[in-house]
Design an enzyme around this catalytic site. Sequence first.
Site, mmCIF file in Angstrom:
data_model
loop_
_atom_site.group_PDB
_atom_site.id
_atom_site.type_symbol
_atom_site.label_atom_id
_atom_site.label_comp_id
_atom_site.label_asym_id
_atom_site.label_seq_id
_atom_site.Cartn_x
_atom_site.Cartn_y
_atom_site.Cartn_z
ATOM 1 N N HIS A 104 0.851 -1.197 0.000
ATOM 2 C CA HIS A 104 0.000 0.000 0.000
ATOM 3 C C HIS A 104 0.876 1.233 0.000
ATOM 4 O O HIS A 104 1.958 1.256 0.574
ATOM 5 C CB HIS A 104 -0.962 0.010 1.191
ATOM 6 C CG HIS A 104 -0.306 -0.242 2.511
ATOM 7 N ND1 HIS A 104 0.049 -1.505 2.929
ATOM 8 C CD2 HIS A 104 0.075 0.601 3.494
ATOM 9 C CE1 HIS A 104 0.611 -1.425 4.113
ATOM 10 N NE2 HIS A 104 0.656 -0.151 4.478
ATOM 11 N N HIS A 106 0.715 5.191 1.085
ATOM 12 C CA HIS A 106 -0.002 6.192 1.874
ATOM 13 C C HIS A 106 0.035 7.511 1.112
ATOM 14 O O HIS A 106 1.100 7.955 0.673
ATOM 15 C CB HIS A 106 0.705 6.438 3.214
ATOM 16 C CG HIS A 106 0.793 5.235 4.110
ATOM 17 N ND1 HIS A 106 -0.024 5.056 5.205
ATOM 18 C CD2 HIS A 106 1.611 4.148 4.096
ATOM 19 C CE1 HIS A 106 0.292 3.929 5.818
ATOM 20 N NE2 HIS A 106 1.288 3.358 5.169
#
Length: 142
Positions: A104, A106
Site C-alpha cells: 500500500h 499512503h
Amino acid sequence: MSDAYDPQNIFAKILRGELPAFKVYEDDRALAFLDIMPRCPGHTLVIPKAPSRNILDIDPDDLAYVAKIAQKVARAGKAVFKADGVTVQQFSEPAGGQVVFHLHVHVIPRHEGEPMKPAASFKEDMAVLAQHAEMLKAALAS
Ligand code: 5GP
C-alpha cells in the site's frame, strides 16, 4: 518470519469484500480507501488488486499503476482538503515500518506547519471518514 504473501491480511479481506472500507476509487487493477487511523485528514491508502506483499515482490507494472493512481489521489486530496502539499509513503517489511502485508501507498494531504499524528495513534470517527470518503470519491470521479 516468512516473507510469503498471506491472503488473510486485512487489505486482502477488504479487496474480497470480507471487511468494510471507505472506498474512494476503484478500477480493475487498484483500490483506494481511507486509512481508519489517519495521520492527517484525507489519509488514503492505494493498493494493487494483484496480491503482493510490498515493494520487494510487486510486479513493476503493478507498482507503476499504483503510482499512477496515487498521483490521482494526491491531486484530489490536495484539492478537497485545500492542502498545501502531500506526503506519499510506502513501508516494506517490519524493519521498514510495514504493519499490513499487502502493498500500500499512503497518500496524506498536508498543511503548512501541521505535523502528522503518530502512526496508528487515533481511530477517526466513522461519520467523519464517511464524509471525507464522499468528498474524495466525488473529486476522483470528475
Ligand atoms: P503500514 O505501516 O503497514 O504502512 O500501514 C498500515 C496502515 O493501515 C496504517 O496506517 C493503519 O492505520 C492502517 N490500517 C490498519 N488497519 C486498518 C483497517 O482495518 N482498515 C483501514 N482502512 N486501515 C487500516
